[in-house]
Design a protein around this motif. Structure first.
Motif, PDB file in Angstrom:
ATOM      1  N   ASN A  61      49.900   8.852  32.786  1.00 23.30           N
ATOM      2  CA  ASN A  61      48.463   8.818  33.092  1.00 23.30           C
ATOM      3  C   ASN A  61      47.645   9.282  31.898  1.00 23.30           C
ATOM      4  O   ASN A  61      46.594   8.697  31.563  1.00 23.30           O
ATOM      5  N   MET A  62      48.146  10.324  31.215  1.00 16.14           N
ATOM      6  CA  MET A  62      47.430  10.832  30.037  1.00 16.14           C
ATOM      7  C   MET A  62      47.434   9.798  28.907  1.00 16.14           C
ATOM      8  O   MET A  62      46.411   9.569  28.244  1.00 16.14           O
ATOM      9  N   ILE A  67      44.630   5.688  25.522  1.00 17.91           N
ATOM     10  CA  ILE A  67      44.524   4.298  25.084  1.00 17.91           C
ATOM     11  C   ILE A  67      43.181   3.709  25.506  1.00 17.91           C
ATOM     12  O   ILE A  67      42.529   2.970  24.735  1.00 17.91           O
ATOM     13  N   ALA A  68      42.729   4.063  26.726  1.00 16.88           N
ATOM     14  CA  ALA A  68      41.449   3.529  27.210  1.00 16.88           C
ATOM     15  C   ALA A  68      40.271   4.091  26.423  1.00 16.88           C
ATOM     16  O   ALA A  68      39.252   3.406  26.215  1.00 16.88           O
ATOM     17  N   ALA A 124      46.789   4.602  17.331  1.00 19.44           N
ATOM     18  CA  ALA A 124      46.890   5.421  18.551  1.00 19.44           C
ATOM     19  C   ALA A 124      47.363   4.578  19.729  1.00 19.44           C
ATOM     20  O   ALA A 124      48.181   5.030  20.535  1.00 19.44           O
ATOM     21  N   VAL A 125      46.839   3.336  19.810  1.00 18.56           N
ATOM     22  CA  VAL A 125      47.260   2.461  20.908  1.00 18.56           C
ATOM     23  C   VAL A 125      48.752   2.183  20.826  1.00 18.56           C
ATOM     24  O   VAL A 125      49.474   2.245  21.839  1.00 18.56           O
ATOM     25  N   GLN A 126      49.240   1.885  19.629  1.00 13.53           N
ATOM     26  CA  GLN A 126      50.666   1.602  19.476  1.00 13.53           C
ATOM     27  C   GLN A 126      51.519   2.832  19.769  1.00 13.53           C
ATOM     28  O   GLN A 126      52.571   2.738  20.442  1.00 13.53           O
ATOM     29  N   ASP A 127      51.068   3.981  19.271  1.00 12.49           N
ATOM     30  CA  ASP A 127      51.829   5.212  19.466  1.00 12.49           C
ATOM     31  C   ASP A 127      51.941   5.565  20.951  1.00 12.49           C
ATOM     32  O   ASP A 127      53.038   5.818  21.471  1.00 12.49           O
TER      33      ASP A 127
END
Length: 408
Positions: free
Chosen positions: A208-209, A214-215, A223-226
């Motif tokens: 959830n975190m 990502i959102a 950051a999205v990939q990580d």
């Protein structure tokens, strides 16, 4: 006569036999006494008749001849008919009959009444005892129906009734075992639901975190990939956890039927480490397989590979980079031994007696993603096939897990 096999029925039957024998004896004794009375009465009648004839000055020789005379004459019949002594005369009007037959009838009636009372009393006691036995059995059976097994039906007797009681006891034992199994299943289900809820809480919170991060940063590709990678890892952990829990549930409830067959130990080891070779390469660790390639063992290959894979995974979790995990096997006269040895950190003495418990993780474990199910699952698989799983370890020197299976 099968009804005599039952102890109580046999006793009652012997009681009736004894009563009948006793009745015959008593009636015989009554008959003897009655015969003596008849003889005494006849003698007195003869004495009276002889005395009267002598008083009438009848010669003694003639009187004596009269007692021994057996020929019946017309004049004799006429005389007796005149005084009322004929075959048609009612018995109660004849003095001899009154003095002999009537007392005999009274004695027989009294004896018959007495013995009838004894037999009826004995029968009443027998059937009352049998009724109490049935009532007690009914109470016990009702307890069984309510899953209460503290009391039991009478046992140790013979006959059809006690065979029936024995059959009911066998049924009660089956019901008791089923009830206990259901109780354990409910307890296991309750604990399993609690464990699943507790174990899934952490990866769900992390997932959830990650989704929130990502959102919040859709433009930050790094950051999205990580966090997408971390989300996938959390999902994989959840999947592994759920699969392990389901396997444990099937093993603990006895729903697994191990299909044993002969298989090559080398194939078993290859199947166990197939999914772990890449991880070992990435972590800089080696997995070595040693043993006779022609050696075979008798086991359920799929489940045994699962157990062996869990042991290798545990070794990887507790071995530093550059470490070695060695899989080997050896046949003995009665057992086949599979070993997984590592040169990792080893197991502390305070932990070694708890490592096979479900969800147990030592405070020094470097596997922060583990749920503590692998070793418990491996031990359940070994024991489910009639084998055993043991460990030998020293802190700082590594560990050796030995999976023992009996040969066919």
């Amino acid at each position: 006569m099968k009804f005599l096999y039952e102890k109580q029925t046999r006793r009652f039957y012997l009681f009736l036999v004894c009563i009948c024998v006793l009745q015959i004896c008593i009636l015989g004794i009554c008959g003897i006494f009655q015969a003596q009375d008849v003889r005494r009465i006849l003698i007195r009648r003869e004495l009276g008749a002889a005395s009267y004839l002598l008083e009438q000055e009848i010669p003694p020789a003639l009187v004596a001849s009269a007692w021994n005379h057996t020929e019946v004459t017309k004049a004799g019949e006429t005389l007796l008919r005149t005084i009322g002594h004929t075959e048609d005369t009612p018995a109660y009007l004849m003095l001899l009959t009154e003095q002999t037959s009537i007392p005999l009838i009274l004695v027989l009636l009294l004896a018959g009444t007495l013995f009838s009372a004894v037999i009826l009393t004995g029968a009443a006691c027998f059937f009352r005892g049998r009724e109490r036995l049935y009532e007690d059995a009914e109470k016990v059976i009702l307890h069984y129906a309510d899953n209460r097994f503290e009391t039991h039906l009478p046992s140790g007797g013979t006959g059809a009734l006690y065979r029936l009681f024995g059959s009911i006891e066998q049924l009660a034992l089956s019901l008791q075992a089923k009830s206990e199994m259901e109780h354990r299943a409910k307890g296991f289900l309750k604990n399993m639901i609690s464990n699943i809820s507790h174990q899934l809480k952490t990866p769900l919170a992390a997932l959830n975190m990650y989704m929130e991060i990502i959102a919040e940063e859709p433009g930050n590709e790094e950051a999205v990939q990580d966090f997408s990678r971390k989300s996938i890892q959390s999902l994989e952990r959840m999947e592994r956890l759920i699969q392990s829990l389901l396997k444990m549930a099937r093993l603990d409830t006895g729903s697994i039927v191990f299909e044993k067959r002969r298989c090559f130990a080398s194939e078993l080891a290859a199947q166990a480490v197939d999914d772990l070779l890449e991880r070992a390469r990435q972590e800089g660790k080696k997995i070595l397989v040693e043993g006779d390639l022609k050696e075979q063992l008798y086991c359920d290959q799929e489940w045994t590979a699962e157990a062996l894979g869990n042991l290798v995974k545990n070794a990887l979790d507790h071995t530093e980079a550059g470490g070695t995990i060695r899989i080997s096997w050896k046949r003995f006269p009665a057992v086949f031994r599979l070993s997984v040895e590592d040169n990792g950190r080893g197991i502390e003495q305070e932990d070694i007696h708890h490592i096979f418990k479900q969800f147990y993780r030592s405070s020094t474990s470097c596997d922060q993603q583990g749920a503590g199910l692998g070793l418990s699952l491996a031990k359940s698989i070994a024991e489910g096939q009639g084998g055993n799983l043991s460990v030998e370890s020293r802190p700082g020197e590594g560990s050796i897990f030995r999976l023992i299976l009996f040969t066919a």
